[in-house]
Design a protein around this motif. Structure first.
Motif, short mmCIF file in Angstrom:
data_model
loop_
_atom_site.label_atom_id
_atom_site.label_comp_id
_atom_site.label_asym_id
_atom_site.label_seq_id
_atom_site.Cartn_x
_atom_site.Cartn_y
_atom_site.Cartn_z
N LYS A 487 2.21 -11.99 22.62
CA LYS A 487 0.85 -11.99 22.27
C LYS A 487 -0.04 -11.35 23.27
O LYS A 487 0.46 -10.91 24.29
CB LYS A 487 0.22 -13.72 22.17
N GLU A 488 -1.28 -11.33 23.01
CA GLU A 488 -2.32 -10.74 24.00
C GLU A 488 -2.69 -11.50 25.13
O GLU A 488 -2.85 -12.86 24.98
CB GLU A 488 -3.58 -10.28 22.97
N ARG A 513 -1.15 -6.04 25.36
CA ARG A 513 -0.82 -6.28 23.92
C ARG A 513 0.39 -6.16 23.58
O ARG A 513 0.84 -4.85 24.08
CB ARG A 513 -2.07 -5.42 23.03
#
Length: 682
Positions: A487-488, A513
């Motif tokens: 995930k970011e 990211r």
């Protein structure tokens, strides 16, 4: 030794293919018919000239790319016979980097096999004109037209046929020269040295005429004047057609195809004619590009002796314990005793000796010229991928990419006294082989060696025994892992410390990211130019890239991640390199931890060729190994199963496959990507 011919008559070619397609057997015949050797040595007897390492002779496979020079008609042909096994792909990569043309050898029974695809695409990447030789036309199951079709489908090639087989399998008798419309038959008593021309048999006249017509229609568009002549129904001469085939081949638009049986000494001489007629000389390829390290600008070097020297080191080898560097000369002249500049390392080197190589045999040279592929001694600092140039006119050529290892094992000497000897021997092998790595595990203190596969590591351990007298204690093979994020995450961190009288302070903001699997890392800096210069940006990108390569939160190199530096401030004043690096590494490590890191393992693409009656056992076994079978192809009388399988599940597979199929199945395996097991199945 003086060169016999001018640069226009030189052909620098590589012979590339899947393992067991017959590359070395074909090279052996080429050397015999060109008078380079006077006795044919067979691969299966461990006697082939180009397989000179003991490890090659025992296994009957090529492990190291071997160079030789031979003469045919009015040409000087430099040949590199490359390995077909996936573990030694670097040998193909570095050979293709310095060659002007290539011959893809395909087995008429197996067709276009996985490693054939790999090496073919390597050649495409270097924009190398290619020819094809469909070998083993005498074998049961030989299918000439099936292989042609696979070349179109799997390689995206545009094959044009120069020789057609006359007969197949047990009844394979010779080949038909399509351009001259003649049947060529070989005299078996002379081991194929003598051959004769005959009229085309009646039953093949129509097919030969049709194939010739298709060939002309394919190549005639490369010359307007000849196109007009052809459209006016005027016959083209054989020489005119040959000129068109050459133009089309050099423009990478077509692949001339020959066929035969190297083992049965049939079809080789027409292929030699094709090498001379259709593959490029150093004058036919674009001038080599490089960067002038003093100006940073791109420069060209033309294949001319009057140009300043530019040469690329494409291979390092220990020869009787001494370092030998293989070089391709792109421009100028290299002379014994002269000082050259290693531009990559910015060090001066002196050439002590030069040799023209014939596998392991050497012929002394005083000078090497444009187009030559030679070996040099005395180059202490030079390694694979380094550029040598005239000290007054430096140029840096593109280096040679290496592959990342996928398998590791722990090794240690049997006695403390051998510790230094082991370190020295491993360092020497690592200098030769860019895909072989050594490191000391910080936690356990163990020495870990890494390579491209089980066979690669096996060959290295054998060399240590044979060449250095070292019998090491070996741990279990370990898979080399990577990690990525799912995930970011955006993180800001500050580094603030006082060193002596100076306050080092920087605040950095980083965004990470996840990227698509197999796409690699991207690092960028979005700070405005008034905050940091281009040079400083470069430094920061290098720092982040280095950190990703070193390890992430799970302790493994990080891949498939985008990292953006969003902001960078210096509360204590102007740009401070040390503080900036420290703040960004701190922010990066925290961001990766917050972005839910995940472990990735090497996934292999496996291809098993199996008799139909054992198909069920093979599929069931691959499923048990948590593999995903994605294709099954019928190739009478066998089935070809293709699957993605985690490398960790493939140790010892060859033994298991042999016992499950009574030794009748074979497999090849190459690295596909780093991924999670659950992603294998759609």
């Amino acid at each position: 030794m003086n060169r016999k011919f001018g640069i226009k008559q030189i052909r620098n070619i590589g012979i590339i293919a899947h393992i067991d397609a017959g590359k070395t057997t074909l090279t052996e015949r080429i050397l015999y018919y060109t008078g380079k050797i006077h006795k044919i040595g067979e691969v299966h007897e461990g006697q082939a000239t180009m397989d000179y390492l003991p490890e090659e002779q025992e296994r009957g496979i090529t492990i190291t790319a071997a160079c030789t020079t031979c003469y045919w008609r009015d040409a000087e042909i430099h040949i590199i016979d490359t390995p077909g096994h996936v573990d030694f792909t670097i040998e193909v990569e570095r050979s293709l980097r310095v060659l002007d043309g290539a011959i893809g050898v395909f087995c008429a029974v197996g067709g276009v096999e996985p490693q054939s695809e790999t090496v073919w695409h390597q050649a495409e990447r270097f924009k190398i004109p290619k020819m094809a030789f469909i070998n083993k036309m005498d074998r049961i199951g030989a299918n000439f037209w099936g292989t042609i079709e696979q070349m179109r489908e799997k390689l995206g090639a545009n094959p044009i046929i120069l020789t057609l087989p006359y007969g197949a399998e047990d009844s394979f008798k010779g080949v038909i020269d399509v351009l001259q419309e003649k049947l060529i038959l070989w005299d078996e008593a002379s081991r194929g040295e003598k051959y004769s021309f005959h009229p085309v048999p009646d039953e093949m006249k129509e097919e030969v005429s049709k194939v010739r017509q298709e060939l002309i229609e394919t190549v005639v568009e490369f010359d307007e004047a000849l196109m007009e002549k052809y459209l006016a129904d005027e016959p083209l001469t054989t020489e005119e057609i040959k000129g068109l085939v050459r133009t089309a081949t050099l423009s990478l638009k077509v692949v001339p195809v020959y066929c035969g049986s190297a083992l049965k000494n049939k079809g080789v001489q027409p292929l030699l004619d094709g090498i001379v007629d259709f593959l490029p000389s150093p004058l036919d390829v674009p001038p080599i590009k490089g960067i002038n390290p003093q100006t940073g600008k791109e420069e060209l070097r033309y294949p001319d002796e009057k140009e300043p020297l530019a040469a690329l080191a494409f291979k390092v080898q220990l020869f009787e314990g001494r370092k030998m560097v293989y070089l391709r000369i792109y421009s100028g002249v290299l002379e014994v005793g002269k000082t050259v500049l290693n531009v990559t390392q910015n060090k001066k080197e002196k050439v002590a000796r030069l040799f023209l190589m014939h596998a392991a045999k050497r012929t002394r040279l005083e000078r090497a010229r444009v187009g030559d592929i030679v070996a040099a001694m005395g180059l202490k600092h030079t390694i694979t991928g380094d550029t040598l140039s005239d000290p007054e006119h430096p140029i840096l050529l593109e280096s040679i990419g290496a592959y990342e290892p996928v398998i590791s094992i722990a090794v240690e000497p049997k006695t403390r006294a051998e510790e230094e000897k082991v370190a020295e021997a491993l360092a020497k092998i690592a200098q030769e082989d860019p895909t072989f790595r050594i490191k000391i595990d910080e936690d356990t203190g163990q020495r870990i060696i890494s390579g491209m596969g089980e066979l690669h590591i096996e060959v290295i351990l054998e060399r240590l025994r044979r060449e250095f007298g070292l019998d090491l204690l070996v741990g279990k093979p370990q898979v080399v892992y990577r990690e990525t994020i799912t995930k970011e995450a955006e993180v800001e961190e500050t580094f603030d410390e006082t060193v002596g009288e100076t306050r080092l302070c920087a605040r950095g903001k980083i965004l990470v990211r996840p990227r698509k699997r197999g796409s690699g890392n991207i690092v960028g800096v979005l700070c405005p130019p008034e905050k940091i210069s281009e040079e400083q940006k470069k430094l920061l990108i290098e720092t982040i890239e280095g950190q990703l390569k070193a390890s992430g939160p799970l302790g493994y190199p990080v891949t498939d991640v985008e990292v953006m530096v969003l902001d960078l401030d210096f509360p204590a004043g102007g740009f401070q390199e040390m503080a900036a690096r420290a703040a960004l590494v701190k922010a990066l490590n925290k961001a990766l931890k917050e972005a839910s890191p995940k472990l990735l393992e090497p996934i292999m693409e496996v291809e098993v060729t199996v008799p139909s009656e054992f198909l069920g056992e093979v599929i069931s076994d691959l499923n048990q190994r948590q593999g995903h079978v994605f294709a099954i192809e019928a190739r009478e009388p066998v089935q070809v199963v293709r699957a993605y399988v985690p490398l960790a599940e493939m140790f010892g597979y060859s033994t298991d496959l042999r016992s499950a199929t009574q030794g009748r199945a074979s497999f090849t395996m190459h690295f596909a990507r780093f991924d999670e097991r659950e992603n294998l199945k759609p």
